[in-house]
Write a protein that holds these residues in place. Sequence first.
Motif, PDB file in Angstrom:
ATOM      1  N   UNK A   1      -7.949  71.841 -18.026  1.00  0.00           N
ATOM      2  CA  UNK A   1      -8.513  71.566 -16.710  1.00  0.00           C
ATOM      3  C   UNK A   1      -7.376  71.652 -15.703  1.00  0.00           C
ATOM      4  N   UNK A   2      -7.707  72.009 -14.475  1.00  0.00           N
ATOM      5  CA  UNK A   2      -6.735  71.958 -13.384  1.00  0.00           C
ATOM      6  C   UNK A   2      -7.309  71.080 -12.276  1.00  0.00           C
ATOM      7  N   UNK A   3      -6.537  70.067 -11.873  1.00  0.00           N
ATOM      8  CA  UNK A   3      -6.919  69.184 -10.768  1.00  0.00           C
ATOM      9  C   UNK A   3      -5.773  69.204  -9.767  1.00  0.00           C
ATOM     10  N   UNK A   4      -5.913  70.046  -8.748  1.00  0.00           N
ATOM     11  CA  UNK A   4      -4.816  70.240  -7.796  1.00  0.00           C
ATOM     12  C   UNK A   4      -5.116  69.676  -6.414  1.00  0.00           C
ATOM     13  N   UNK A   5      -6.391  69.607  -6.058  1.00  0.00           N
ATOM     14  CA  UNK A   5      -6.726  69.080  -4.738  1.00  0.00           C
ATOM     15  C   UNK A   5      -6.154  69.919  -3.605  1.00  0.00           C
ATOM     16  N   UNK A   6      -6.002  71.232  -3.842  1.00  0.00           N
ATOM     17  CA  UNK A   6      -5.469  72.104  -2.802  1.00  0.00           C
ATOM     18  C   UNK A   6      -3.959  72.116  -2.705  1.00  0.00           C
ATOM     19  N   UNK A   7      -3.265  71.600  -3.729  1.00  0.00           N
ATOM     20  CA  UNK A   7      -1.803  71.582  -3.710  1.00  0.00           C
ATOM     21  C   UNK A   7      -1.244  73.002  -3.663  1.00  0.00           C
ATOM     22  N   UNK A   8      -0.035  73.120  -3.136  1.00  0.00           N
ATOM     23  CA  UNK A   8       0.569  74.440  -2.952  1.00  0.00           C
ATOM     24  C   UNK A   8       0.789  75.168  -4.265  1.00  0.00           C
ATOM     25  N   UNK A   9       0.921  74.438  -5.344  1.00  0.00           N
ATOM     26  CA  UNK A   9       1.200  75.058  -6.646  1.00  0.00           C
ATOM     27  C   UNK A   9      -0.048  75.589  -7.351  1.00  0.00           C
ATOM     28  N   UNK A  10      -1.229  75.300  -6.820  1.00  0.00           N
ATOM     29  CA  UNK A  10      -2.464  75.595  -7.544  1.00  0.00           C
ATOM     30  C   UNK A  10      -2.613  77.083  -7.861  1.00  0.00           C
ATOM     31  N   UNK A  11      -2.400  77.942  -6.882  1.00  0.00           N
ATOM     32  CA  UNK A  11      -2.625  79.369  -7.114  1.00  0.00           C
ATOM     33  C   UNK A  11      -1.669  79.920  -8.160  1.00  0.00           C
TER      34      UNK A  11
ATOM     35  N   UNK B   1       6.066  69.577 -15.398  1.00  0.00           N
ATOM     36  CA  UNK B   1       6.638  70.920 -15.472  1.00  0.00           C
ATOM     37  C   UNK B   1       6.899  71.405 -14.055  1.00  0.00           C
ATOM     38  N   UNK B   2       7.984  72.132 -13.855  1.00  0.00           N
ATOM     39  CA  UNK B   2       8.302  72.714 -12.551  1.00  0.00           C
ATOM     40  C   UNK B   2       7.694  74.104 -12.451  1.00  0.00           C
ATOM     41  N   UNK B   3       7.445  74.537 -11.225  1.00  0.00           N
ATOM     42  CA  UNK B   3       6.850  75.859 -11.027  1.00  0.00           C
ATOM     43  C   UNK B   3       7.707  76.961 -11.637  1.00  0.00           C
ATOM     44  N   UNK B   4       9.023  76.772 -11.585  1.00  0.00           N
ATOM     45  CA  UNK B   4       9.891  77.789 -12.135  1.00  0.00           C
ATOM     46  C   UNK B   4       9.897  77.841 -13.650  1.00  0.00           C
ATOM     47  N   UNK B   5       9.203  76.887 -14.301  1.00  0.00           N
ATOM     48  CA  UNK B   5       9.191  76.825 -15.760  1.00  0.00           C
ATOM     49  C   UNK B   5       7.796  77.039 -16.329  1.00  0.00           C
ATOM     50  N   UNK B   6       6.916  77.658 -15.548  1.00  0.00           N
ATOM     51  CA  UNK B   6       5.543  77.840 -16.021  1.00  0.00           C
ATOM     52  C   UNK B   6       5.474  78.657 -17.308  1.00  0.00           C
ATOM     53  N   UNK B   7       6.480  79.487 -17.540  1.00  0.00           N
ATOM     54  CA  UNK B   7       6.463  80.288 -18.767  1.00  0.00           C
ATOM     55  C   UNK B   7       6.569  79.426 -20.021  1.00  0.00           C
TER      56      UNK B   7
END
Length: 397
Positions: A13-23, A99-105
């Motif tokens: 599931x993804x619960x972002x609430x429109x956060x910048x990282x969602x996309x 997790x950081x955006x730069x570590x999504x892999x």
Amino acid sequence: PMTPRKDNDQRVFVLAGGAAWESAVLAHIDASPRLSLVRRCIDVADLLASSKTDHAHAVILDPSLPGFDAGVADRLENEGLALVSVGAAAPSLGVMASIDLGELHTLGDLLATLAETTAPTSTTVPDSESLSNETSGHVTAVWGPVGAPGRSTLALSLAASHAKSGAPTLLVDADVRGAAIAQMLAVLDDVSGVLASCRDVNLGRSRDMSEHALRVKPSLDVLTGIPRPDVWHHVRPAALVRVLDQARARYEHVVVDCGWDIESDDPISAARGDIAQAVIEYADLTLGVGKPDPISITRLLRSVGELSLIASRLELVLNQMRPSTPWSEGQISDMIFEVSGQRPMAFIPFDAEACDRALLAGEPAISEARGSAFEPALERLADMIRSTLDPVARSHT
């Protein structure tokens, strides 16, 4: 939107609430051969409902969203969902992984690791290993079926007996249908101690429950109950258990006055019965209190089976014994043993005058029952509980 299921994937599931990282997270899930998006949830309520109906392994979320708290985290983890925040973790709210955006892999590897340690449980109560290892006291839950068997009077007198011996004692009013301890002690509580303590836990505040406890006697503190039954949903079971865990670390004796409701039929929504169930499951000892009349005894015995499934130790107490009671203690004991396989731990005489004086004076009934049979019977019960639970208390140190 949902992506087609992939083979051997981790469903999220993804619960972002429109956060910048969602996309970025959604794009990574869509491109990953190891991840599948089950649902992009619009808010916390949507996530909780989806967790009951759609199978998933994890939630990628923003723990700062409105409505997300420690109680929600516990409910999701009890569904077997691993919780991962993007950016900083929120351990005070129960979100330990991040997790950081730069570590999504590395997200697939992280979820695979978390899956090895995350499994659904049958209760909203955190398991003992997740609670404090610095505990020392013990917890007694006082429960009784509907019909006013005197559980609040018994709980208050039991706590007063513990405190009279000089042991630090806390009485918690967790009856969410009819909280009465504050009124019995003539306490004007502007803020409910139970509500304030649970709110601190839910919001991840560092404030200890002792800041909300009222000193009513030497060595006796009280966490007052909710002011109205309609606010019961603010007392989250998991939060209350964590409050009791804090209390166990500070007090030698913690006595909890429970409401009679232990029913929890709705698999999705929280129920009042979840609160008493959580306390009983957490407590070292549960006292099942009944009156010596056919209706109350029947109600008590009908609950013994269910209580035995959730209580670590259950003892029965027959309260309000009167001279007009048509059966002797021995006859009642035999009757209960024949049905339940156990005999009452104690028989407590009824002293109506002492109870009336106690309510007028704002005192525990045991303090107004000097010279009557109620006081020594209650003191014997308190002694038996202390001797029974001392080994349990030592095992928590």
